[in-house]
Write a protein that holds these residues in place. Structure first.
Motif, short mmCIF file in Angstrom:
data_model
loop_
_atom_site.label_atom_id
_atom_site.label_comp_id
_atom_site.label_asym_id
_atom_site.label_seq_id
_atom_site.Cartn_x
_atom_site.Cartn_y
_atom_site.Cartn_z
N GLN A 78 20.39 -18.32 8.11
CA GLN A 78 20.76 -16.93 7.82
C GLN A 78 22.24 -16.83 7.46
O GLN A 78 22.61 -16.09 6.55
CB GLN A 78 20.45 -16.03 9.01
N THR A 85 19.67 -10.76 11.79
CA THR A 85 18.54 -10.10 12.43
C THR A 85 19.08 -9.16 13.49
O THR A 85 19.94 -9.53 14.28
CB THR A 85 17.59 -11.12 13.08
N ARG A 98 12.28 -6.47 16.30
CA ARG A 98 13.15 -7.30 15.46
C ARG A 98 13.11 -6.82 14.02
O ARG A 98 12.04 -6.59 13.47
CB ARG A 98 12.72 -8.76 15.50
N SER A 100 14.35 -8.37 10.66
CA SER A 100 14.84 -9.65 10.15
C SER A 100 15.30 -9.56 8.70
O SER A 100 14.93 -8.66 7.97
CB SER A 100 13.72 -10.69 10.23
#
Length: 126
Positions: A78, A85, A98, A100
């Motif tokens: 990421q 996230t 979550r 993301s």
């Protein structure tokens, strides 16, 4: 004998390589689009909503009055792509909500905003 065996195997190896290449391209093009299409979220002034799933769809709502923590996480992949996230934790037995693959700056702003909104919402949510 070995030469003849090599000539017989060559078309099969080429066919296997072509199939592998087609599957790889399909996975690189189709899978991200499907994942994007099946994961939706919304953050309002009162709750955070998340929907995901292709065959078994899961819809989650986390009222801000029940939010315990708001976290931002970034793994190595990421970070490489500038993503993050946001994890919204409540007392739910299903676990955290979550969101993301957000842009890192957008995730930072969302985490700050949700934290402030959750602090301001002091109603009893039991």
């Amino acid at each position: 004998m070995l030469f003849v065996l090599g000539l017989l195997l060559t078309p099969w190896l080429l066919a296997a390589a072509a199939v592998w290449a087609v599957l790889t391209v399909a996975a690189l093009v189709v899978v991200p689009r499907v994942r994007w299409a099946i994961h939706r979220w919304e953050a309002t002034d009162t709750a955070v909503y998340s929907r995901s799933g292709l065959f078994w769809e899961e819809w989650r709502a986390a009222p801000l009055s029940r939010v315990q923590t708001v976290d931002k996480t970034r793994g190595p992949l990421q970070r490489q792509f500038g993503l993050a996230t946001v994890v919204v934790t409540t007392a739910s037995s299903k676990g955290a909500v979550r969101i993301s693959a957000l842009d890192a700056m957008q995730a930072e702003e969302m985490a700050d905003r949700l934290t402030l909104l959750a602090e301001d919402d002091q109603r009893d949510a039991t």
